[in-house]
Design a protein around this motif. Structure first.
Motif, PDB file in Angstrom:
ATOM      1  N   GLY A 128      28.414  32.246  38.695  1.00 51.91           N
ATOM      2  CA  GLY A 128      28.437  31.184  37.702  1.00 51.91           C
ATOM      3  C   GLY A 128      29.483  31.349  36.623  1.00 51.91           C
ATOM      4  N   ARG A 129      30.192  32.466  36.616  1.00 50.12           N
ATOM      5  CA  ARG A 129      31.234  32.726  35.621  1.00 50.12           C
ATOM      6  C   ARG A 129      32.114  33.853  36.155  1.00 50.12           C
ATOM      7  N   GLU A 130      33.296  34.001  35.570  1.00 56.42           N
ATOM      8  CA  GLU A 130      34.203  35.052  36.005  1.00 56.42           C
ATOM      9  C   GLU A 130      33.700  36.414  35.540  1.00 56.42           C
ATOM     10  N   ARG A 131      33.674  37.357  36.492  1.00 50.19           N
ATOM     11  CA  ARG A 131      33.233  38.713  36.202  1.00 50.19           C
ATOM     12  C   ARG A 131      34.154  39.702  36.916  1.00 50.19           C
ATOM     13  N   PRO A 132      34.313  40.931  36.411  1.00 51.09           N
ATOM     14  CA  PRO A 132      35.145  41.925  37.096  1.00 51.09           C
ATOM     15  C   PRO A 132      34.620  42.203  38.503  1.00 51.09           C
ATOM     16  N   SER A 133      35.529  42.435  39.436  1.00 48.19           N
ATOM     17  CA  SER A 133      35.119  42.622  40.825  1.00 48.19           C
ATOM     18  C   SER A 133      34.369  43.923  41.047  1.00 48.19           C
ATOM     19  N   ASP A 134      34.511  44.889  40.125  1.00 46.01           N
ATOM     20  CA  ASP A 134      33.816  46.162  40.299  1.00 46.01           C
ATOM     21  C   ASP A 134      32.499  46.224  39.524  1.00 46.01           C
ATOM     22  N   ALA A 160      34.364  37.860  49.653  1.00 48.48           N
ATOM     23  CA  ALA A 160      34.781  38.710  48.536  1.00 48.48           C
ATOM     24  C   ALA A 160      36.235  38.451  48.214  1.00 48.48           C
ATOM     25  N   LEU A 161      36.539  38.343  46.919  1.00 51.23           N
ATOM     26  CA  LEU A 161      37.901  38.133  46.434  1.00 51.23           C
ATOM     27  C   LEU A 161      38.271  39.256  45.477  1.00 51.23           C
ATOM     28  N   ARG A 162      39.494  39.740  45.629  1.00 54.33           N
ATOM     29  CA  ARG A 162      39.979  40.762  44.696  1.00 54.33           C
ATOM     30  C   ARG A 162      41.494  40.641  44.589  1.00 54.33           C
ATOM     31  N   TYR A 163      42.014  40.856  43.369  1.00 50.77           N
ATOM     32  CA  TYR A 163      43.437  40.799  43.088  1.00 50.77           C
ATOM     33  C   TYR A 163      43.850  42.187  42.608  1.00 50.77           C
ATOM     34  N   GLU A 164      44.878  42.751  43.236  1.00 49.25           N
ATOM     35  CA  GLU A 164      45.190  44.162  43.011  1.00 49.25           C
ATOM     36  C   GLU A 164      46.687  44.377  42.793  1.00 49.25           C
ATOM     37  N   PHE A 165      47.022  45.065  41.697  1.00 50.12           N
ATOM     38  CA  PHE A 165      48.382  45.544  41.507  1.00 50.12           C
ATOM     39  C   PHE A 165      48.497  46.909  42.170  1.00 50.12           C
ATOM     40  N   ALA A 166      49.607  47.123  42.869  1.00 48.63           N
ATOM     41  CA  ALA A 166      49.802  48.387  43.576  1.00 48.63           C
ATOM     42  C   ALA A 166      51.254  48.825  43.425  1.00 48.63           C
ATOM     43  N   GLY A 167      51.825  49.394  44.473  1.00 47.53           N
ATOM     44  CA  GLY A 167      53.172  49.932  44.388  1.00 47.53           C
ATOM     45  C   GLY A 167      54.257  48.905  44.611  1.00 47.53           C
ATOM     46  N   GLU A 168      54.016  47.677  44.206  1.00 43.96           N
ATOM     47  CA  GLU A 168      54.990  46.597  44.362  1.00 43.96           C
ATOM     48  C   GLU A 168      55.039  45.786  43.079  1.00 43.96           C
TER      49      GLU A 168
END
Length: 283
Positions: A128-134, A160-168
């Motif tokens: 029902g609202r935005e929450r951290p994926s972890d 499941a949806l997740r947005y991740e910054f990595a080595g790029e």
């Protein structure tokens, strides 16, 4: 409740716009479960229950419905947000005021009516609202479970949806669709007997089962990320995740990086200087 006003041409245009925005922002889109969900959609309507983590979620859902799953997608949206952004109604969003029980009931019935044939799909962001994926527990509301109780022919899929910054330079988008979530008691007595026994406790159990299934898919994404941590060149198949989009490296950016490295590289070994102007290495 605000009904959807889906418009075929506008939906096609805005879905293409969403795909362009996603491809322009994310360096990679990795997904799993797409083929299985697409095949299931040909047999039954889909109730897709997802976590809600970002502003990007509605655009990802629209892109997934139109281009990855090939379904006639709809989504439940907060009524205030739909009034502020009414064009989402033209791509299948319907608005519900979650603080009004009567509005919630109307939204559940409306969603169930949409799930009347194969090829149809309704997305629910069950938090029902935005929450951290972890965040755990995910804190699902019971709306999706209540829709599943009414829409008897729909198959419930956890997403499941997740947005991740990595080595790029650009972030990665992960989308995981799990196996269908069975109704409480369905495994033991079959769908007919389970339907006959359903009540408030079964709705609570169904909500808990949906939340656990989405959490399991989020954990699957986390494991896949850990396996490739530090790798710039992702493998094509990590725990079933495959590319549905991968941006080409910027030729200009790579050339500029090499040029700067060349210009700033020391031409001779450097001698460390000590405070006060002295040189290192003296005895």
């Amino acid at each position: 409740m605000i009904p959807a006003r889906k418009h075929e041409w506008f939906n096609a245009w805005f879905a293409a716009h969403a795909r362009a925005r996603i491809h322009g922002t994310f360096g990679a889109v990795l997904a799993r479960g797409i083929d299985e969900a697409r095949a299931l959609a040909a047999e039954a309507p889909l109730l897709l229950v997802a976590n809600h983590v970002s502003w990007w979620d509605p655009l990802v859902v629209l892109h997934a419905s139109q281009h990855l799953l090939g379904v006639d997608g709809h989504a439940m949206m907060d009524a205030d947000n739909l009034r502020r952004l009414p064009f989402f109604a033209l791509v299948g969003a319907f608005g519900v005021d979650l603080d009004l029980p009567s509005d919630g009931t109307a939204g559940i019935r409306y969603a169930a009516r949409l799930l009347d044939r194969p090829g149809r799909a309704v997305w629910i962001f069950a938090q029902g609202r935005e929450r951290p994926s972890d965040e755990r527990p995910l804190g699902f509301r019971a709306g999706a479970a209540q829709i599943a109780r009414v829409a008897r022919q729909a198959r419930v899929l956890p997403v499941a949806l997740r947005y991740e910054f990595a080595g790029e330079e650009r972030p990665r988008l992960y989308l995981a669709i799990g196996e269908p979530v069975a109704a409480p008691g369905e495994a033991e007595g079959g769908p007919g007997e389970a339907e006959a026994r359903r009540g408030p406790r079964d709705t609570e159990a169904a909500c808990a089962a949906q939340e656990a299934a989405v959490a399991a898919e989020l954990d699957r994404i986390h494991r896949a990320i850990r396996k490739v941590a530090g790798e710039k060149d992702l493998r094509l198949d990590v725990d079933g995740f495959q590319y549905v989009h991968r941006a080409k490296p910027s030729v200009v950016g790579q050339a500029a990086e090499r040029l700067l490295a060349h210009w700033t590289r020391p031409r001779a070994p450097l001698t460390p200087r000590l405070p006060g102007g002295g040189r290192g290495g003296r005895s």
